[in-house]
Design a protein around this motif. Structure first.
Motif, PDB file in Angstrom:
ATOM      1  N   ASP A 205       0.828  -1.210   0.000  1.00 42.55           N
ATOM      2  CA  ASP A 205       0.000   0.000   0.000  1.00 42.55           C
ATOM      3  C   ASP A 205       0.861   1.257   0.000  1.00 42.55           C
ATOM      4  OD1 ASP A 205      -2.421  -1.268  -0.137  1.00 42.55           O
ATOM      5  OD2 ASP A 205      -2.814  -1.181   2.026  1.00 42.55           O
ATOM      6  N   VAL A 206       1.870   1.291   0.858  1.00 39.59           N
ATOM      7  CA  VAL A 206       2.691   2.501   0.952  1.00 39.59           C
ATOM      8  C   VAL A 206       3.595   2.635  -0.267  1.00 39.59           C
ATOM      9  CG1 VAL A 206       4.621   1.507   2.275  1.00 39.59           C
ATOM     10  CG2 VAL A 206       4.055   3.938   2.521  1.00 39.59           C
ATOM     11  N   LEU A 207       4.085   1.515  -0.798  1.00 37.94           N
ATOM     12  CA  LEU A 207       4.894   1.587  -2.012  1.00 37.94           C
ATOM     13  C   LEU A 207       4.070   2.103  -3.181  1.00 37.94           C
ATOM     14  CD1 LEU A 207       6.896  -1.768  -1.735  1.00 37.94           C
ATOM     15  CD2 LEU A 207       7.806   0.550  -1.474  1.00 37.94           C
ATOM     16  N   GLY A 208       2.799   1.714  -3.223  1.00 40.24           N
ATOM     17  CA  GLY A 208       1.925   2.155  -4.300  1.00 40.24           C
ATOM     18  C   GLY A 208       1.657   3.641  -4.294  1.00 40.24           C
ATOM     19  N   GLY A 209       1.839   4.291  -3.135  1.00 39.24           N
ATOM     20  CA  GLY A 209       1.595   5.720  -3.037  1.00 39.24           C
ATOM     21  C   GLY A 209       2.806   6.574  -3.309  1.00 39.24           C
ATOM     22  N   GLY A 210       3.962   5.941  -3.523  1.00 39.61           N
ATOM     23  CA  GLY A 210       5.188   6.686  -3.759  1.00 39.61           C
ATOM     24  C   GLY A 210       5.701   6.523  -5.177  1.00 39.61           C
ATOM     25  N   LEU A 211       6.985   6.799  -5.361  1.00 42.34           N
ATOM     26  CA  LEU A 211       7.577   6.737  -6.690  1.00 42.34           C
ATOM     27  C   LEU A 211       7.592   5.309  -7.235  1.00 42.34           C
ATOM     28  CD1 LEU A 211       8.868   8.531  -8.846  1.00 42.34           C
ATOM     29  CD2 LEU A 211      11.098   8.100  -7.781  1.00 42.34           C
ATOM     30  N   ALA A 212       7.543   4.323  -6.346  1.00 42.50           N
ATOM     31  CA  ALA A 212       7.509   2.920  -6.774  1.00 42.50           C
ATOM     32  C   ALA A 212       6.130   2.498  -7.263  1.00 42.50           C
ATOM     33  CB  ALA A 212       7.942   2.007  -5.628  1.00 42.50           C
ATOM     34  N   GLY A 213       5.131   3.338  -7.083  1.00 38.24           N
ATOM     35  CA  GLY A 213       3.780   3.006  -7.509  1.00 38.24           C
ATOM     36  C   GLY A 213       3.692   2.848  -9.017  1.00 38.24           C
ATOM     37  N   SER A 214       2.810   1.975  -9.467  1.00 37.13           N
ATOM     38  CA  SER A 214       2.628   1.736 -10.897  1.00 37.13           C
ATOM     39  C   SER A 214       1.296   1.042 -11.125  1.00 37.13           C
ATOM     40  CB  SER A 214       3.753   0.849 -11.457  1.00 37.13           C
ATOM     41  OG  SER A 214       3.656  -0.470 -10.932  1.00 37.13           O
ATOM     42  N   THR A 215       0.835   1.067 -12.372  1.00 37.00           N
ATOM     43  CA  THR A 215      -0.362   0.314 -12.724  1.00 37.00           C
ATOM     44  C   THR A 215      -0.148  -1.171 -12.491  1.00 37.00           C
ATOM     45  OG1 THR A 215      -0.967   1.965 -14.381  1.00 37.00           O
ATOM     46  CG2 THR A 215      -1.993  -0.190 -14.587  1.00 37.00           C
ATOM     47  N   VAL A 216       1.068  -1.653 -12.765  1.00 34.57           N
ATOM     48  CA  VAL A 216       1.382  -3.069 -12.525  1.00 34.57           C
ATOM     49  C   VAL A 216       1.200  -3.409 -11.051  1.00 34.57           C
ATOM     50  CG1 VAL A 216       3.290  -4.728 -12.406  1.00 34.57           C
ATOM     51  CG2 VAL A 216       2.866  -3.465 -14.516  1.00 34.57           C
ATOM     52  N   LEU A 217       1.721  -2.577 -10.160  1.00 33.30           N
ATOM     53  CA  LEU A 217       1.564  -2.836  -8.726  1.00 33.30           C
ATOM     54  C   LEU A 217       0.090  -2.836  -8.350  1.00 33.30           C
ATOM     55  CD1 LEU A 217       3.749  -1.260  -5.894  1.00 33.30           C
ATOM     56  CD2 LEU A 217       1.351  -1.837  -5.573  1.00 33.30           C
ATOM     57  N   ASN A 218      -0.649  -1.845  -8.804  1.00 32.78           N
ATOM     58  CA  ASN A 218      -2.073  -1.754  -8.448  1.00 32.78           C
ATOM     59  C   ASN A 218      -2.864  -2.943  -8.965  1.00 32.78           C
ATOM     60  OD1 ASN A 218      -1.620   0.700  -7.193  1.00 32.78           O
ATOM     61  ND2 ASN A 218      -2.192   1.916  -8.982  1.00 32.78           N
ATOM     62  N   ARG A 219      -2.571  -3.364 -10.204  1.00 29.29           N
ATOM     63  CA  ARG A 219      -3.344  -4.431 -10.828  1.00 29.29           C
ATOM     64  C   ARG A 219      -2.950  -5.818 -10.330  1.00 29.29           C
ATOM     65  NH1 ARG A 219      -8.023  -3.140 -13.753  1.00 29.29           N
ATOM     66  NH2 ARG A 219      -7.634  -1.439 -15.200  1.00 29.29           N
ATOM     67  N   LYS A 220      -1.690  -6.016  -9.981  1.00 30.20           N
ATOM     68  CA  LYS A 220      -1.188  -7.364  -9.733  1.00 30.20           C
ATOM     69  C   LYS A 220      -0.912  -7.684  -8.259  1.00 30.20           C
ATOM     70  CE  LYS A 220      -1.370  -8.260 -14.079  1.00 30.20           C
ATOM     71  NZ  LYS A 220      -2.413  -9.192 -14.603  1.00 30.20           N
ATOM     72  N   LYS A 221      -0.960  -6.693  -7.380  1.00 35.68           N
ATOM     73  CA  LYS A 221      -0.647  -7.003  -5.984  1.00 35.68           C
ATOM     74  C   LYS A 221      -1.660  -7.958  -5.372  1.00 35.68           C
ATOM     75  CE  LYS A 221      -2.887  -2.947  -3.833  1.00 35.68           C
ATOM     76  NZ  LYS A 221      -2.657  -1.746  -2.985  1.00 35.68           N
ATOM     77  N   GLY A 222      -2.936  -7.864  -5.791  1.00 35.29           N
ATOM     78  CA  GLY A 222      -3.953  -8.772  -5.259  1.00 35.29           C
ATOM     79  C   GLY A 222      -3.649 -10.215  -5.615  1.00 35.29           C
ATOM     80  N   ASN A 223      -3.231 -10.449  -6.866  1.00 34.54           N
ATOM     81  CA  ASN A 223      -2.844 -11.800  -7.283  1.00 34.54           C
ATOM     82  C   ASN A 223      -1.710 -12.336  -6.412  1.00 34.54           C
ATOM     83  OD1 ASN A 223      -3.969 -10.271  -9.586  1.00 34.54           O
ATOM     84  ND2 ASN A 223      -3.659 -12.156 -10.735  1.00 34.54           N
ATOM     85  N   MET A 224      -0.719 -11.478  -6.168  1.00 40.14           N
ATOM     86  CA  MET A 224       0.456 -11.926  -5.434  1.00 40.14           C
ATOM     87  C   MET A 224       0.152 -12.136  -3.957  1.00 40.14           C
ATOM     88  SD  MET A 224       3.600  -9.915  -7.264  1.00 40.14           S
ATOM     89  CE  MET A 224       3.887 -10.099  -9.040  1.00 40.14           C
ATOM     90  N   LEU A 225      -0.660 -11.268  -3.363  1.00 39.18           N
ATOM     91  CA  LEU A 225      -1.025 -11.435  -1.958  1.00 39.18           C
ATOM     92  C   LEU A 225      -1.805 -12.728  -1.740  1.00 39.18           C
ATOM     93  CD1 LEU A 225      -2.091  -7.770  -1.103  1.00 39.18           C
ATOM     94  CD2 LEU A 225      -0.276  -9.053   0.047  1.00 39.18           C
ATOM     95  N   ALA A 226      -2.719 -13.035  -2.664  1.00 39.03           N
ATOM     96  CA  ALA A 226      -3.578 -14.214  -2.510  1.00 39.03           C
ATOM     97  C   ALA A 226      -2.990 -15.464  -3.151  1.00 39.03           C
ATOM     98  CB  ALA A 226      -4.950 -13.935  -3.121  1.00 39.03           C
ATOM     99  N   ARG A 227      -1.896 -15.300  -3.899  1.00 42.25           N
ATOM    100  CA  ARG A 227      -1.332 -16.409  -4.692  1.00 42.25           C
ATOM    101  C   ARG A 227      -2.422 -17.002  -5.588  1.00 42.25           C
ATOM    102  NH1 ARG A 227       2.629 -14.199  -1.562  1.00 42.25           N
ATOM    103  NH2 ARG A 227       4.589 -15.350  -1.755  1.00 42.25           N
ATOM    104  N   GLU A 228      -3.203 -16.111  -6.212  1.00 40.04           N
ATOM    105  CA  GLU A 228      -4.243 -16.521  -7.142  1.00 40.04           C
ATOM    106  C   GLU A 228      -3.848 -16.003  -8.525  1.00 40.04           C
ATOM    107  OE1 GLU A 228      -6.825 -18.395  -6.805  1.00 40.04           O
ATOM    108  OE2 GLU A 228      -6.801 -18.675  -4.622  1.00 40.04           O
ATOM    109  N   PHE A 229      -3.652 -16.921  -9.472  1.00 38.70           N
ATOM    110  CA  PHE A 229      -3.088 -16.547 -10.756  1.00 38.70           C
ATOM    111  C   PHE A 229      -3.971 -16.949 -11.937  1.00 38.70           C
ATOM    112  CE2 PHE A 229       0.611 -17.339  -7.898  1.00 38.70           C
ATOM    113  CZ  PHE A 229       0.988 -16.009  -7.748  1.00 38.70           C
ATOM    114  N   ALA A 230      -5.306 -16.831 -11.745  1.00 40.63           N
ATOM    115  CA  ALA A 230      -6.210 -17.059 -12.879  1.00 40.63           C
ATOM    116  C   ALA A 230      -5.826 -16.087 -13.994  1.00 40.63           C
ATOM    117  CB  ALA A 230      -7.656 -16.841 -12.453  1.00 40.63           C
ATOM    118  N   PRO A 231      -5.776 -16.563 -15.241  1.00 36.50           N
ATOM    119  CA  PRO A 231      -5.177 -15.737 -16.284  1.00 36.50           C
ATOM    120  C   PRO A 231      -5.997 -14.526 -16.691  1.00 36.50           C
ATOM    121  CG  PRO A 231      -6.057 -17.766 -17.208  1.00 36.50           C
ATOM    122  CD  PRO A 231      -6.147 -17.894 -15.714  1.00 36.50           C
ATOM    123  N   GLY A 232      -5.393 -13.351 -16.512  1.00 34.67           N
ATOM    124  CA  GLY A 232      -5.862 -12.145 -17.169  1.00 34.67           C
ATOM    125  C   GLY A 232      -5.039 -11.971 -18.439  1.00 34.67           C
ATOM    126  N   PHE A 233      -3.741 -12.309 -18.332  1.00 31.97           N
ATOM    127  CA  PHE A 233      -2.846 -12.366 -19.479  1.00 31.97           C
ATOM    128  C   PHE A 233      -1.844 -13.478 -19.205  1.00 31.97           C
ATOM    129  CE2 PHE A 233       0.707 -11.188 -22.219  1.00 31.97           C
ATOM    130  CZ  PHE A 233       0.042 -10.971 -23.409  1.00 31.97           C
TER     131      PHE A 233
END
Length: 298
Positions: A205-233
């Protein structure tokens, strides 16, 4: 203005895109190799066809959204493809991610058949397709882009004409390079933070609010936190795209040192059986390298 559109390829990306065109008031006839997504499009107010010839017979615009170069060549250039059956003057828009060379070849064949073409690959994944917030990078003639712009606006929020035929695919290759490196480094950060005992959700959450923030972080952090990798791509498709960008970069003399490493890590994920998973499953590769036990897929 309502247009008669044939939409070829109703997969993870194509089906929601076709549905969004229906919602925008267009007459959309879809064709797919399997029936289920055609039925879903019909349920959303669209129409179904049993062949490419049937789909394009009365179309003003044909959109193709298929996995890779061989499918584009078959769907557009093949004996039973779009160019063999579409009416002269039809605008053919390929929104697949393929090599710039194939897009240039499609454009030349379309012109020879009395048709027009645009290459218009997209970025944003399944969520972007569903939400109609895709980024669309378009190659082709100015007048054809202007005609297609209202259709693109029904599918995305960032629509840019980037140059002549093939230019859209070149920009998409650069997009896939950036995305792969971003996902890989996000995966490395996740394993680093977990091994250090940090609250991962809070850290992201805090990384997403700083210079490290990105669309990739916002879109993919949920997959990584839950270890759920149903294909979006799928990793399989990103592997294909990394081949496109490394070949294209070699052709123009551009060095891709980080890109080359990312391409190898994507290839490794695929070789380890993760090809059908979302590309956020690059996390599993970092876990393997870090000596963690990785759950079996499927």
């Amino acid at each position: 203005m309502s247009r008669k559109i044939a939409f070829i390829g109703l997969g993870i990306m194509g089906k929601p895109m076709a549905v969004n065109l229906v919602r925008a008031g267009h007459h959309v006839t879809g064709y797919n190799l399997t029936r289920e997504p055609i039925d879903a499009l019909v349920a959303a107010g669209g129409h179904g066809a049993g062949s490419i010839a049937e789909a394009v017979a009365d179309a003003e615009v044909v959109i193709t959204m298929v996995p890779a170069d061989p499918q584009v060549e078959q769907a557009i250039l093949g004996e039973d493809g779009v160019l063999a059956h579409a009416r002269p003057g039809t605008l053919v828009i390929d929104m697949s991610s393929i090599t710039p060379q194939t897009s240039i070849r499609v454009d030349a064949a379309a012109k020879a058949a009395g048709l027009r073409s645009l290459d218009a690959p997209v970025s944003g994944g399944e969520a972007g397709a569903v939400e109609a917030v895709l980024s669309i990078m378009v190659g082709g003639a100015d007048a054809d882009f202007a005609e297609a712009k209202p259709l693109f606006d029904a599918l995305g929020t960032t629509v840019v004409h980037v140059g002549p035929a093939g230019a859209g695919q070149t920009v998409k290759a650069a997009n896939q390079l950036i995305v792969a490196v971003n996902i890989q480094v996000l995966a490395e950060a996740v394993v680093f933070l977990e091994n250090a005992g940090v609250d991962l959700a809070a850290a992201l959450d805090v990384l997403g609010g700083g210079l490290a923030g990105s669309t990739v972080l916002n879109r993919k952090k949920g997959n990584m936190l839950a270890r759920e990798f149903a294909p979006g791509f799928r990793i399989d498709l990103h592997h294909k795209d990394m081949g496109i960008v490394t070949d294209a970069a070699r052709a123009v003399g551009a060095a891709l040192p980080l890109g080359a490493v990312a391409a190898q890590l994507v290839a490794s994920a695929r070789a380890n059986g993760d090809g059908s998973l979302d590309h956020s499953a690059l996390l599993r590769g970092v876990e393997r390298l870090s000596g963690r036990e990785v759950k079996q897929t499927g």
